[in-house]
Write a protein that holds these residues in place. Structure first.
Motif, PDB file in Angstrom:
ATOM      1  N   ILE A 180      -4.591   3.648 -16.986  1.00 19.37           N
ATOM      2  CA  ILE A 180      -3.639   3.439 -15.894  1.00 19.37           C
ATOM      3  C   ILE A 180      -4.063   4.251 -14.680  1.00 19.37           C
ATOM      4  CG2 ILE A 180      -1.272   3.822 -15.145  1.00 19.37           C
ATOM      5  CD1 ILE A 180      -0.373   3.227 -17.929  1.00 19.37           C
ATOM      6  N   VAL A 205      -7.169   0.863  -7.081  1.00 20.82           N
ATOM      7  CA  VAL A 205      -6.342   0.097  -6.147  1.00 20.82           C
ATOM      8  C   VAL A 205      -6.141   0.869  -4.857  1.00 20.82           C
ATOM      9  CG1 VAL A 205      -4.068  -0.899  -5.785  1.00 20.82           C
ATOM     10  CG2 VAL A 205      -5.193  -1.173  -7.968  1.00 20.82           C
ATOM     11  N   LEU A 206      -5.842   2.152  -5.011  1.00 23.40           N
ATOM     12  CA  LEU A 206      -5.611   2.969  -3.826  1.00 23.40           C
ATOM     13  C   LEU A 206      -6.867   3.073  -2.986  1.00 23.40           C
ATOM     14  CD1 LEU A 206      -3.285   5.792  -5.046  1.00 23.40           C
ATOM     15  CD2 LEU A 206      -2.868   4.154  -3.250  1.00 23.40           C
ATOM     16  N   ILE A 248      -4.110  10.390   5.977  1.00 20.50           N
ATOM     17  CA  ILE A 248      -3.221   9.423   5.335  1.00 20.50           C
ATOM     18  C   ILE A 248      -1.931  10.118   4.908  1.00 20.50           C
ATOM     19  CG2 ILE A 248      -2.915   7.874   3.383  1.00 20.50           C
ATOM     20  CD1 ILE A 248      -5.824   7.353   3.367  1.00 20.50           C
ATOM     21  N   CYS A 308      -7.326  -0.036  -1.063  1.00 22.78           N
ATOM     22  CA  CYS A 308      -6.406  -0.166   0.052  1.00 22.78           C
ATOM     23  C   CYS A 308      -6.690   0.873   1.121  1.00 22.78           C
ATOM     24  CB  CYS A 308      -4.964  -0.016  -0.418  1.00 22.78           C
ATOM     25  SG  CYS A 308      -4.463  -1.334  -1.518  1.00 22.78           S
ATOM     26  N   GLN A 309      -7.166   2.036   0.697  1.00 25.18           N
ATOM     27  CA  GLN A 309      -7.370   3.123   1.642  1.00 25.18           C
ATOM     28  C   GLN A 309      -8.393   2.748   2.688  1.00 25.18           C
ATOM     29  OE1 GLN A 309      -8.312   6.932  -0.107  1.00 25.18           O
ATOM     30  NE2 GLN A 309      -9.591   7.431   1.642  1.00 25.18           N
ATOM     31  N   SER A 368      -5.036   5.018 -22.870  1.00 25.86           N
ATOM     32  CA  SER A 368      -4.195   4.165 -22.027  1.00 25.86           C
ATOM     33  C   SER A 368      -3.808   4.894 -20.755  1.00 25.86           C
ATOM     34  CB  SER A 368      -2.936   3.760 -22.774  1.00 25.86           C
ATOM     35  OG  SER A 368      -3.275   3.152 -23.991  1.00 25.86           O
ATOM     36  N   LEU A 369      -3.491   6.159 -20.906  1.00 28.79           N
ATOM     37  CA  LEU A 369      -3.101   6.959 -19.742  1.00 28.79           C
ATOM     38  C   LEU A 369      -4.240   6.998 -18.742  1.00 28.79           C
ATOM     39  CD1 LEU A 369      -0.590   8.596 -19.016  1.00 28.79           C
ATOM     40  CD2 LEU A 369      -1.722  10.606 -19.911  1.00 28.79           C
ATOM     41  N   TYR A 410      -6.219   6.030   9.692  1.00 35.07           N
ATOM     42  CA  TYR A 410      -6.187   7.391   9.177  1.00 35.07           C
ATOM     43  C   TYR A 410      -7.602   7.913   9.159  1.00 35.07           C
ATOM     44  CZ  TYR A 410      -1.875   5.257   7.660  1.00 35.07           C
ATOM     45  OH  TYR A 410      -0.706   4.575   7.627  1.00 35.07           O
ATOM     46  N   LEU A 443       2.510   1.888  -3.291  1.00 39.41           N
ATOM     47  CA  LEU A 443       1.555   2.373  -4.288  1.00 39.41           C
ATOM     48  C   LEU A 443       1.254   3.850  -4.078  1.00 39.41           C
ATOM     49  CD1 LEU A 443      -0.985  -0.561  -4.641  1.00 39.41           C
ATOM     50  CD2 LEU A 443       0.656   0.271  -6.322  1.00 39.41           C
ATOM     51  N   TRP A 444       1.101   4.234  -2.803  1.00 36.62           N
ATOM     52  CA  TRP A 444       0.870   5.651  -2.531  1.00 36.62           C
ATOM     53  C   TRP A 444       2.038   6.491  -3.044  1.00 36.62           C
ATOM     54  CZ3 TRP A 444      -2.981   8.692  -1.417  1.00 36.62           C
ATOM     55  CH2 TRP A 444      -4.124   8.146  -0.824  1.00 36.62           C
ATOM     56  N   PHE A 478       5.747   7.807 -22.610  1.00 39.75           N
ATOM     57  CA  PHE A 478       5.154   6.745 -21.817  1.00 39.75           C
ATOM     58  C   PHE A 478       6.190   5.817 -21.229  1.00 39.75           C
ATOM     59  CE2 PHE A 478       1.125   6.759 -20.976  1.00 39.75           C
ATOM     60  CZ  PHE A 478       0.193   6.181 -21.823  1.00 39.75           C
ATOM     61  N   LEU A 483      -4.996   2.720 -10.983  1.00 36.32           N
ATOM     62  CA  LEU A 483      -4.234   3.138  -9.803  1.00 36.32           C
ATOM     63  C   LEU A 483      -5.173   3.677  -8.730  1.00 36.32           C
ATOM     64  CD1 LEU A 483      -1.201   3.066  -9.301  1.00 36.32           C
ATOM     65  CD2 LEU A 483      -1.113   5.475  -9.858  1.00 36.32           C
ATOM     66  N   ASN A 502      -5.716   6.549 -28.620  1.00 36.52           N
ATOM     67  CA  ASN A 502      -5.204   5.378 -27.907  1.00 36.52           C
ATOM     68  C   ASN A 502      -4.286   5.740 -26.760  1.00 36.52           C
ATOM     69  OD1 ASN A 502      -6.659   3.692 -29.391  1.00 36.52           O
ATOM     70  ND2 ASN A 502      -4.984   2.825 -30.593  1.00 36.52           N
ATOM     71  N   TRP A 503      -3.392   6.696 -26.978  1.00 36.20           N
ATOM     72  CA  TRP A 503      -2.431   6.947 -25.902  1.00 36.20           C
ATOM     73  C   TRP A 503      -3.098   7.636 -24.737  1.00 36.20           C
ATOM     74  CZ3 TRP A 503      -0.876  11.484 -23.709  1.00 36.20           C
ATOM     75  CH2 TRP A 503      -1.069  12.681 -24.428  1.00 36.20           C
ATOM     76  N   ALA A 523       4.191  10.470 -27.703  1.00 34.97           N
ATOM     77  CA  ALA A 523       3.592   9.790 -26.549  1.00 34.97           C
ATOM     78  C   ALA A 523       4.198   8.433 -26.210  1.00 34.97           C
ATOM     79  CB  ALA A 523       2.085   9.664 -26.755  1.00 34.97           C
ATOM     80  N   VAL A 573      -1.911   1.922  12.207  1.00 33.90           N
ATOM     81  CA  VAL A 573      -2.438   3.276  12.334  1.00 33.90           C
ATOM     82  C   VAL A 573      -3.704   3.387  11.520  1.00 33.90           C
ATOM     83  CG1 VAL A 573      -1.979   5.699  11.887  1.00 33.90           C
ATOM     84  CG2 VAL A 573      -0.142   4.229  12.639  1.00 33.90           C
ATOM     85  N   THR A 627       0.834  -1.206   0.000  1.00 35.85           N
ATOM     86  CA  THR A 627       0.000   0.000   0.000  1.00 35.85           C
ATOM     87  C   THR A 627       0.862   1.246   0.000  1.00 35.85           C
ATOM     88  OG1 THR A 627      -1.475  -1.231   1.427  1.00 35.85           O
ATOM     89  CG2 THR A 627      -1.953   1.095   1.123  1.00 35.85           C
ATOM     90  N   PRO A 644      -6.202   0.620   5.565  1.00 37.98           N
ATOM     91  CA  PRO A 644      -4.775   0.897   5.497  1.00 37.98           C
ATOM     92  C   PRO A 644      -3.963   0.121   6.513  1.00 37.98           C
ATOM     93  CG  PRO A 644      -5.895   2.711   6.538  1.00 37.98           C
ATOM     94  CD  PRO A 644      -6.951   1.763   6.100  1.00 37.98           C
ATOM     95  N   PHE A 661       2.753   1.266 -29.745  1.00 39.62           N
ATOM     96  CA  PHE A 661       2.510   2.587 -30.295  1.00 39.62           C
ATOM     97  C   PHE A 661       3.680   3.154 -31.076  1.00 39.62           C
ATOM     98  CE2 PHE A 661      -1.517   2.960 -28.646  1.00 39.62           C
ATOM     99  CZ  PHE A 661      -1.559   2.646 -27.304  1.00 39.62           C
TER     100      PHE A 661
END
Lengths: 317, 354, 315
Positions: free
Chosen positions: B14, B21-22, A262, B25-26, B10-11, A256, A92-93, A225, B18, B6-7, A221, A254, A89, B29, A313
């Motif tokens: 992602i 997922v956060l 956090i 998890c948040q 994709s951005l 938060y 990732l943060w 990337f 992310l 496309n680019w 790009a 902990v 975690t 924690p 790409f």
């Protein structure tokens, strides 16, 4: 001349030329040289393969035995209970910080340097500074984070019991660490876009920003990337700066109470957890290997993603 | 335009992944299943911060985990940067409990006093210090005198065990049997020392217990300077990583060093020597450390800050648990020597009488 | 029918071409943002120097200068021998380059000149991925596996498996994929025409690789080596875990003895110093060493820049 004999007719012209140039002796030195090169390559790959084999052979059994429990458990005193949940975690943060802060700033800086800047002393200074920053050891960034984000700004970024060792401090440090790399790789990607693309856009009356936005960036790009994703992978594996800036090395639980909580609270990361467990008694060694397996797998995935995106790409000029 | 779409897609992809997922998890924690935002009653809004000795850290960690399991909402951070570092933070008011693998030192008492930090010293476990050498070494016992001759401040430059013969003879002449019987002359082997460095409490405990009296007497007789009292030789391979120490010791037949008993008993390729502190050679084990017959046993302490106890309503019940019979027994689970009933009772009395 | 008088085409002024005010404002805003982004790098450099310099100055003014040349680096005994840690860093980085240069360049030459396209396509990404192995992983590997076996070979009779040589070999293995990858890029970029010219004159592949391609790519190869050296100097985790992150060591340039690098000294100070931010000079010495390291790598990079630019061959 050998050409007229039946046996010689089986040889191609190239063979004939080569034979006559080399005088018919076997060229031992070339064979030796090539073997040496192959040997060096095999040695390089071999040692690293050995590392991966050792790591996986020792780590997979632990993962198999404990399964997802290892991935979700928090840090603990007993190896059988300790897991990398909090570490993943935290890492990732930190990646989120890198994405949110370094990518826009880094790509923006690269765009400025490649598209807007004229060749003045200022531009040359920035270029030199960026190149030097990319070569600064990561532990120096850790010192910077310690001095600025933990000590100087500690009361704002990590008040109360956090004593400055907050996720903000860690995230900002990692973002700064990665920034020069993002600038350089983005710059290279932008430079690779042919001038004709830009000129075509200018020719129909676009402003510079419109040219960049509609023509240059889309074509650059893939390269941008790849660079940004690889810099994220680099940040994921960094240990020393996080140790200095206060990632928890021990154990913690902990809660938060808010998003800000956090950011201002304690955290840990995967590489620092590996570092910590590596110093513990041998009973932890299985855990160390398992954590390394997780680390390597994540890095492999990120790298694979970057390579895939680059291939997908890529346009050839 | 295809490339354009496309680019950026994709951005976006992602970014979405992310964020998801956060977010997942948040909501959890701490990984312990507790609600976010639900803290135990009346807490001053922060977690309990325990820092100090890396030896005591596993104990504090285990106790905190056990306490948190029964008291959801209990927040803590346990770290082990080192006894000295822990005291520095503690006397600065930054931590709630200081872990220590030695008693608080005079300078630290002074600093805490200057900053108005009051504390109570609580003994929580014992740890033995094993003197280790390679399995190939034929020696089986060393006395304090031997250890001083081989590892003390006057042994700088000794690269072979036999180099210490003269010093050992001198020490025997001066001290006789007071610090154990001499085992010189030593075998002819290369002396390779790997041991904890000065930043660790393990180093402090060892030099204090083994060299303390001997070096003070030597300073009085002028053989060494005041600065050298309670120090070891400089020229050895110091490492805070016990795994490195064990690796090195296992790798050389004439090696010598020391680590915590918990570590030594798990380590392979090394053997623990018996130690003679004046009462004969005693082997290191949990029993001999508990009944204090093994001469190099060090006490492990925690120092809760009294101010923190008043401010943070969570701290007192936590320490109550720590010094209870159940809490103290956890030290055994992480490899240390549990206090006897009597010793535990004394600690509890000290805590209650704060 | 009324004839439309032939009018000259409307004259455009610059104002017409410039576009609407809104567009211009956007352009200015965007440009300012990018300029600000670029200037942040200068801000960061300044911050690094400022944050390091303060405590470093603190250290240098308070320390007894004689102590700087003492026989060893033992911050807790107030012995701050700079030459110990600088020497250690140089020897470790040197051994690392001794390992990485032949391995890396050998692999690079093979991939760029001898390998079939299929081999190159598979191995190159593998190298790039290997270059990303975190140093903490390699450090643990060096501790558990490498030290006992390899160092015995490198330092026969050395009784201590944790020494400068162990750290150097570990660092060398760490930077080899990096050197190989960047050097290979440089060599691959040399145009085919140069090689074909050589073959046309009857040169062998070996001669072409060594006498034509290598010199043509020299700037990129040197850049690769400098990159590796930089990384080797700044490497922390391998040295910390494998070489023992010693609390201090005596001055030695003998690789078969234990030693201390600048980075390991910093880690040791930061992860367990006796009186962090206390009366002792241990805390400021951390920043002093950091500043030293920063200046070191800065000088190396500046020199490399200049050198690379001078030897660069354009074609």
């Amino acid at each position: 001349m050998a050409v007229s004999t039946p046996r010689a007719q089986a040889l191609s012209g190239a063979e004939v030329v080569r034979r006559s140039l080399e005088g018919g002796r076997t060229d031992w030195r070339s064979i030796g040289f090539e073997s040496l090169l192959v040997g060096l390559l095999v040695l390089t790959l071999g040692i690293l393969a050995w590392l991966l084999v050792v790591v996986f052979v020792n780590g997979i059994p632990v993962l198999a035995e404990r399964g997802t429990d290892f991935l979700t458990s928090p840090l603990a005193a007993r190896p059988a209970e300790a897991g990398v949940g909090q570490a993943i975690t935290g890492s990732l943060w930190l990646m989120a910080f890198v994405v949110v802060l370094s990518f826009p700033l880094g790509i923006g800086a690269a765009v400025y340097l490649e598209e807007y800047a004229r060749d003045t002393w200022f531009t040359r200074l920035i270029n030199t500074v960026v190149r030097n920053l990319a070569g600064v050891p990561s532990i120096v960034y850790g010192l910077l984070g310690l001095a600025v984000f933990v000590v100087a700004l500690g009361d704002i970024l990590g008040p109360g019991s956090t004593s400055g060792r907050s996720l903000l401090a860690g995230g900002l440090t990692m973002a700064i660490l990665v920034l020069p790399i993002v600038i350089i790789t983005s710059g290279e990607a932008l430079r690779a876009v042919p001038g004709s693309i830009r000129e075509a856009a200018f020719g129909v009356g676009a402003t510079r920003w419109e040219v960049v936005r509609s023509h240059v960036l889309p074509y650059a790009a893939p390269g941008i990337f790849t660079g940004t994703i690889l810099s994220m992978a680099r940040a994921f594996g960094e240990t020393a700066p996080l140790i200095l800036v206060g990632a928890v090395i021990g154990g913690f639980n902990v809660e938060y109470d808010s998003f800000i909580g956090i950011l201002q609270g304690r955290y840990t990361a995967l590489p620092t957890t590996v570092y910590d467990w590596a110093r513990k008694p041998p009973s932890f060694s299985g855990n160390v290997y398992a954590a390394i397996v997780v680390l390597i797998v994540v890095l492999l995935l990120v790298n694979a993603l970057a390579i895939y995106l680059r291939n997908r790409f890529e346009r050839r000029w | 335009m295809t490339v354009n779409q496309n680019w950026s897609r994709s951005l976006l992809g992602i970014g979405v992944v992310l964020t998801l997922v956060l977010a997942a998890c948040q909501s959890n924690p701490s990984g312990s299943g507790a609600d976010p935002g639900a803290s135990g009653g009346g807490d001053s809004g922060g977690e309990i911060f325990v820092s100090g000795s890396s030896t005591v850290e596993p104990i504090s960690n285990a106790v905190a985990e056990a306490y948190a399991a029964d008291n959801p909402g209990f927040q803590y951070v346990v770290e082990g940067p080192g006894t000295g570092d822990g005291f520095a933070l503690f006397c600065n008011g930054e931590t709630d409990i200081a872990d220590a693998s030695r008693a608080i030192g005079d300078e630290e008492v002074a600093t805490c006093g200057d900053n108005g930090v009051e504390y109570v010293e609580l003994l929580v476990a014992y740890d033995g210090l094993s003197v280790i050498t390679s399995e190939e070494n034929e020696l089986s016992c060393l006395s304090f005198l031997d250890l001083y001759a081989l590892l003390g401040p006057e042994s700088e430059g000794f690269t072979n065990w036999t180099d210490a013969n003269d010093l050992a003879a001198e020490l025997e002449a001066e001290f006789g049997d007071e610090f154990g019987a001499m085992n010189a002359p030593y075998p002819d082997a290369s002396l390779d020392v790997t041991a904890p460095g000065e930043e660790s409490g393990t180093y402090d405990s060892f030099v204090e217990i083994v060299f303390g009296d001997i070096s003070e007497a030597r300073a009085e007789s002028g053989a060494i300077t005041e600065d050298q009292v309670e120090t070891s030789r400089i020229d050895y391979q110091a490492s805070p990583n016990d795994n490195v120490i064990v690796e090195n010791i296992a790798g050389s037949p004439g090696s010598l060093g020391w680590v915590g008993l918990a570590f030594a008993s798990e380590a392979e390729g090394v053997k623990s020597l018996d130690v003679d502190g004046g009462g004969g050679c005693v082997a290191a084990s949990d029993e001999t450390v508990a009944d204090e017959s093994y001469p190099i046993s060090r006490p492990l302490f925690i120092y809760p800050s009294l101010a923190a106890v008043d401010e943070d309503l969570e701290l007192a019940p936590f320490v109550d648990f720590y010094v209870s019979a159940e809490g103290l027994a956890l030290a055994g689970e992480v490899g240390y020597v549990v206090l006897t009933e009597e010793q535990g009772g004394a600690t509890r009395a000290a805590w209650e009488g704060r | 029918m009324t004839a439309v008088p032939a009018q000259p085409p409307p004259r455009l002024s610059v104002a017409d071409l410039r576009g609407s005010a809104g567009r211009r404002r956007r352009e200015l805003a965007v440009r300012s943002f990018f300029l600000a982004a670029a200037s942040i790098s200068i801000l960061i450099s300044f911050l690094i120097i400022a944050s390091l310099a303060g405590e470093a100055f603190n250290f240098i003014t308070q320390v007894d200068l004689a102590l700087l040349f003492e026989r060893g680096w033992f911050p807790r005994r107030d012995l701050y021998s700079i030459q110990t840690i600088v020497g250690g860093t140089l020897v470790v980085a040197g051994i690392g380059m001794l390992v990485a240069t032949p391995l890396g360049l050998g692999a690079a030459i093979y991939l760029s000149e001898y390998a079939s396209p299929r081999v190159r396509r598979t191995v190159k990404p593998i190298l790039e991925i290997l270059a990303g192995i975190p140093s903490v992983v390699l450090g643990y590997f060096a501790l558990q596996v490498l030290s006992p076996t390899l160092v015995d070979a490198a330092c026969p009779g050395a009784t201590n498996p944790s020494n400068i040589a162990a750290a150097g070999i570990g660092v060398g293995i760490l930077i080899t994929p990096l050197v190989a990858s960047v050097a290979e890029d440089a060599m691959y970029a040399v145009p085919r025409s140069l090689r074909e010219a050589a073959y046309g004159l009857g040169a062998r592949k070996r001669t072409t690789s060594l006498r034509i391609v290598l010199p043509a790519a020299i700037s990129g190869i040197v850049a690769a080596l400098i990159l590796g050296l930089s990384r080797g100097i700044g490497e922390t985790m391998v040295v910390s875990i494998a070489a023992g992150a010693t609390g201090g060591s005596l001055f030695t340039l003998n690789p078969c003895e234990p030693g201390q690098t600048m980075t390991a000294a910093m880690t040791a100070l930061a992860t367990g110093s006796d009186q962090v931010r206390g009366a002792s000079l241990a805390f400021p010495s951390l920043f002093f060493v950091g500043l030293l390291l920063f200046v070191f790598t800065l000088t190396l990079n500046l020199f490399a820049d200049r050198f690379v630019r001078r030897v660069r061959i354009s074609y």
